[in-house]
Design a protein around this motif. Structure first.
Motif, short mmCIF file in Angstrom:
data_model
loop_
_atom_site.label_atom_id
_atom_site.label_comp_id
_atom_site.label_asym_id
_atom_site.label_seq_id
_atom_site.Cartn_x
_atom_site.Cartn_y
_atom_site.Cartn_z
N UNK A 189 31.24 30.24 48.88
CA UNK A 189 32.29 30.44 47.85
C UNK A 189 31.50 30.16 46.28
N UNK A 190 30.91 29.59 46.10
CA UNK A 190 29.79 29.19 44.97
C UNK A 190 29.15 30.58 44.51
N UNK A 191 28.50 31.11 45.68
CA UNK A 191 27.72 32.20 45.31
C UNK A 191 28.53 33.50 45.06
N UNK A 192 29.72 33.70 45.74
CA UNK A 192 30.53 34.64 45.27
C UNK A 192 30.91 34.65 44.15
N UNK A 193 31.49 33.33 43.53
CA UNK A 193 32.16 33.42 42.24
C UNK A 193 30.94 33.55 41.05
N UNK A 194 29.73 33.09 41.53
CA UNK A 194 28.52 33.14 40.54
C UNK A 194 28.53 34.85 40.34
N UNK A 195 28.11 35.36 41.62
CA UNK A 195 27.63 36.85 41.64
C UNK A 195 28.80 37.63 41.01
N UNK A 196 30.00 37.47 41.31
CA UNK A 196 30.93 38.26 40.37
C UNK A 196 31.04 38.09 39.10
N UNK A 197 30.90 36.77 38.57
CA UNK A 197 30.73 36.45 37.33
C UNK A 197 29.58 37.33 36.55
N UNK A 198 28.50 37.18 37.28
CA UNK A 198 27.17 37.72 36.72
C UNK A 198 27.35 39.33 36.52
N UNK A 199 28.07 39.85 37.61
CA UNK A 199 28.17 41.33 37.66
C UNK A 199 29.32 41.78 36.54
N UNK A 200 29.96 40.64 36.02
CA UNK A 200 31.03 40.96 35.09
C UNK A 200 32.52 41.85 36.05
N UNK A 201 32.50 41.19 37.09
CA UNK A 201 33.64 41.78 38.02
C UNK A 201 34.72 40.68 37.94
N UNK A 202 36.03 41.35 37.98
CA UNK A 202 37.27 40.46 38.01
C UNK A 202 37.89 40.27 39.29
N UNK A 203 37.92 39.17 39.83
CA UNK A 203 38.38 38.71 40.95
C UNK A 203 40.09 38.61 40.98
N UNK A 204 40.65 39.43 41.79
CA UNK A 204 42.21 39.44 41.64
C UNK A 204 42.66 38.38 42.31
N UNK A 205 41.84 37.91 43.62
CA UNK A 205 42.41 36.83 44.38
C UNK A 205 41.24 36.31 45.04
N UNK A 206 41.31 34.80 45.48
CA UNK A 206 40.34 34.22 46.29
C UNK A 206 41.21 33.40 47.12
N UNK A 207 40.73 33.39 48.59
CA UNK A 207 41.42 32.34 49.34
C UNK A 207 40.42 31.97 50.57
N UNK A 208 40.43 30.75 50.89
CA UNK A 208 39.37 30.24 52.18
C UNK A 208 40.24 29.79 53.12
N UNK A 209 39.71 29.65 54.29
CA UNK A 209 40.57 28.68 55.43
C UNK A 209 38.96 28.53 56.28
N UNK A 210 39.30 27.09 56.96
CA UNK A 210 38.33 26.91 57.70
C UNK A 210 38.96 26.55 59.24
#
Length: 88
Positions: A15-36
């Motif tokens: 999740x940290x990697x996904x959030x970091x890489x989308x921020x660096x790429x200047x992308x906009x996440x519309x929604x994020x969810x996680x389940x274990x």
């Protein structure tokens, strides 16, 4: 809009990697969810963009993390695309 689903053994790192890489790429996440579940986690994210090349680059960068088992990418039609990324 593209939809990503990550299978991982380490939800926090992925999740940290996904959030970091989308921020660096200047992308906009519309929604994020996680389940274990017992030993596997799934992270779902939707990205508000229509450029497949940018999404493919993001998938390669996120997929380089050791704890990512698989990444599935779907377009707005919810159909899996043929270039889903799998790591060994």
């Amino acid at each position: 809009m593209f939809f990503l689903e990550l299978q991982t053994s380490d939800m926090h790192a992925a999740l940290g990697r996904l959030l970091d890489q989308t921020r660096v790429a200047g992308l906009r996440l519309a929604a994020v969810s996680a389940r274990a579940d017992a030993s596997e986690c799934r992270i779902s994210a939707s990205i508000d963009i229509d450029d497949r090349d940018i999404v493919d680059r993001l998938v390669r960068r996120v997929g380089a993390l050791f704890c990512i088992d698989a990444i599935e990418v779907r377009g707005e039609c919810q159909c899996p695309t043929p270039t889903s990324h799998m790591t060994p």
